[in-house]
Design a protein around this motif. Structure first.
Motif, mmCIF file in Angstrom:
data_model
loop_
_atom_site.group_PDB
_atom_site.id
_atom_site.type_symbol
_atom_site.label_atom_id
_atom_site.label_comp_id
_atom_site.label_asym_id
_atom_site.label_seq_id
_atom_site.Cartn_x
_atom_site.Cartn_y
_atom_site.Cartn_z
ATOM 1 N N GLY A 58 0.808 -1.214 0.000
ATOM 2 C CA GLY A 58 0.000 0.000 0.000
ATOM 3 C C GLY A 58 0.837 1.258 0.000
ATOM 4 O O GLY A 58 0.528 2.228 -0.698
ATOM 5 N N LYS A 59 1.914 1.233 0.779
ATOM 6 C CA LYS A 59 2.791 2.396 0.846
ATOM 7 C C LYS A 59 3.465 2.657 -0.497
ATOM 8 O O LYS A 59 3.572 3.799 -0.939
ATOM 9 C CB LYS A 59 3.849 2.187 1.932
ATOM 10 C CG LYS A 59 4.678 3.443 2.201
ATOM 11 C CD LYS A 59 5.850 3.200 3.121
ATOM 12 C CE LYS A 59 5.426 2.886 4.527
ATOM 13 N NZ LYS A 59 6.600 2.777 5.431
ATOM 14 N N ILE A 60 3.907 1.596 -1.161
ATOM 15 C CA ILE A 60 4.531 1.748 -2.481
ATOM 16 C C ILE A 60 3.527 2.321 -3.474
ATOM 17 O O ILE A 60 3.854 3.229 -4.249
ATOM 18 C CB ILE A 60 5.123 0.407 -2.960
ATOM 19 C CG1 ILE A 60 6.325 0.044 -2.091
ATOM 20 C CG2 ILE A 60 5.503 0.458 -4.446
ATOM 21 C CD1 ILE A 60 6.747 -1.407 -2.166
ATOM 22 N N LEU A 61 2.283 1.827 -3.446
ATOM 23 C CA LEU A 61 1.244 2.386 -4.321
ATOM 24 C C LEU A 61 1.020 3.863 -4.023
ATOM 25 O O LEU A 61 0.888 4.676 -4.939
ATOM 26 C CB LEU A 61 -0.072 1.630 -4.133
ATOM 27 C CG LEU A 61 -0.330 0.451 -5.037
ATOM 28 C CD1 LEU A 61 -1.617 -0.267 -4.612
ATOM 29 C CD2 LEU A 61 -0.411 0.849 -6.488
ATOM 30 N N ALA A 62 0.962 4.200 -2.734
ATOM 31 C CA ALA A 62 0.729 5.589 -2.340
ATOM 32 C C ALA A 62 1.863 6.500 -2.812
ATOM 33 O O ALA A 62 1.610 7.542 -3.425
ATOM 34 C CB ALA A 62 0.544 5.688 -0.832
ATOM 35 N N VAL A 103 -3.475 11.355 -2.809
ATOM 36 C CA VAL A 103 -3.288 10.009 -2.274
ATOM 37 C C VAL A 103 -3.756 9.935 -0.824
ATOM 38 O O VAL A 103 -3.564 10.875 -0.051
ATOM 39 C CB VAL A 103 -1.793 9.612 -2.348
ATOM 40 C CG1 VAL A 103 -1.526 8.304 -1.645
ATOM 41 C CG2 VAL A 103 -1.334 9.535 -3.797
ATOM 42 N N SER A 104 -4.349 8.794 -0.490
ATOM 43 C CA SER A 104 -4.666 8.474 0.897
ATOM 44 C C SER A 104 -4.149 7.069 1.173
ATOM 45 O O SER A 104 -4.313 6.167 0.342
ATOM 46 C CB SER A 104 -6.178 8.533 1.120
ATOM 47 O OG SER A 104 -6.502 8.009 2.392
ATOM 48 N N THR A 149 -6.142 0.679 3.159
ATOM 49 C CA THR A 149 -6.886 1.262 2.055
ATOM 50 C C THR A 149 -6.011 2.337 1.417
ATOM 51 O O THR A 149 -5.350 3.112 2.112
ATOM 52 C CB THR A 149 -8.235 1.872 2.496
ATOM 53 O OG1 THR A 149 -7.994 2.855 3.494
ATOM 54 C CG2 THR A 149 -9.164 0.806 3.028
ATOM 55 N N VAL A 150 -6.016 2.322 0.104
ATOM 56 C CA VAL A 150 -5.257 3.294 -0.673
ATOM 57 C C VAL A 150 -6.221 3.926 -1.659
ATOM 58 O O VAL A 150 -6.971 3.218 -2.342
ATOM 59 C CB VAL A 150 -4.087 2.637 -1.438
ATOM 60 C CG1 VAL A 150 -3.350 3.665 -2.285
ATOM 61 C CG2 VAL A 150 -3.129 1.952 -0.475
ATOM 62 N N ILE A 151 -6.208 5.237 -1.709
ATOM 63 C CA ILE A 151 -7.006 5.962 -2.692
ATOM 64 C C ILE A 151 -6.044 6.764 -3.549
ATOM 65 O O ILE A 151 -5.199 7.495 -3.023
ATOM 66 C CB ILE A 151 -8.039 6.906 -2.030
ATOM 67 C CG1 ILE A 151 -8.947 6.125 -1.079
ATOM 68 C CG2 ILE A 151 -8.858 7.636 -3.103
ATOM 69 C CD1 ILE A 151 -9.856 7.012 -0.228
#
Length: 189
Positions: A19-23, A33-34, A51-53
Motif C-alpha cells: 500500500g505504501k509503495i502504491l501511495a 493520495v490516501s 486502504t489506498v485511494i
C-alpha cells in the motif's frame, strides 16, 4: 480518475508496504493520495489491511466501505472484504490458503499465485511485489517509472540494491495473473 483499493492479508505478507509503495507511486504521478493502515497488535500472523485511494481530485475521506479493487491474500480477508467490492469492480487474490474461493458474478476476479512465484524466484519477501505486478497488469493506474520512484521512497536506501529484484517480481506478476471463473454449484432438490 479515482481508484479506491483495499489490500488485506496476514501481517508479514507485505500488505502495508504494498500500500505504501502504491501511495508513494501515486504521489510521484502527481495524484492525490490516501493511505490508511489497519492491523492488530501482532507483528506477524495477525490480520492487516490498508486502504489506498489514488485520485486526480481531492480526496474527501480516507475511510472506505466499498472499493473499486480488493487485493486479498488470506481466507479471513476474503470472508471480510469480498462483499465490499463495487459491482463491476475487481477482486485479485492469491489462492494459497484459500478454501472458499470468491463466488460473486458481478465483479471481475483474478488469481495470481504470488506465494508460489516468489518461492520460484528464490525470495519469499518479494511476494507482495508479484501481487502488485498482477494488479498493475489489470489496473494500470500507476506507470512503472513511478513505481520505481515509489520503491525508492518507501524502502530504506540500504535496500535500494533490491529494486531490480522487486521490478523483476512485478514483471513476473504481470505475466502470471489469470482470470478466475466462478463455478455455479447446482442446488440439490
Amino acid at each position: 480518475m479515482t481508484e479506491e483499493i483495499i489490500i488485506a492479508g496476514f501481517g508479514g505478507q507485505g500488505v502495508l508496504s504494498m500500500g505504501k509503495i502504491l501511495a508513494y507511486s501515486g504521489i510521484m504521478q502527481d495524484q492525490e493520495v490516501s493511505w490508511l493502515p489497519s492491523y492488530g497488535p501482532e507483528m506477524r500472523g495477525g490480520t492487516a489491511n490498508v486502504t489506498v485511494i489514488l485520485s486526480d481530485e481531492r480526496i474527501s475521506s480516507p475511510y472506505l466501505k466499498i472499493v473499486d479493487t480488493a487485493i486479498i491474500l488470506n481466507q479471513q480477508s476474503m470472508d471480510k472484504f469480498e462483499a465490499s467490492v463495487k459491482p463491476g469492480g475487481y477482486l485479485i487474490y492469491d489462492p494459497n490458503g484459500i478454501t472458499h474461493h470468491p463466488t460473486r458474478t458481478d465483479i471481475q476476479i483474478f488469481q495470481i499465485e504470488g506465494t508460489k512465484l516468489a518461492a520460484e524466484m528464490g525470495n519469499k519477501k518479494i511476494f507482495n511485489m508479484v501481487i502488485l505486478g498482477g494488479f498493475l497488469k489489470e489496473k494500470p493506474v500507476i506507470k512503472i517509472e513511478n513505481v520505481i520512484e515509489g520503491l525508492k521512497k518507501s524502502i530504506s536506501e540500504r535496500y535500494h540494491h533490491l529494486i531490480p529484484l522487486n521490478l523483476e517480481a512485478i514483471t513476473k506478476g504481470m505475466k502470471n495473473i489469470v482470470p478466475y471463473k466462478v463455478v455455479a454449484v447446482a442446488m440439490q432438490p
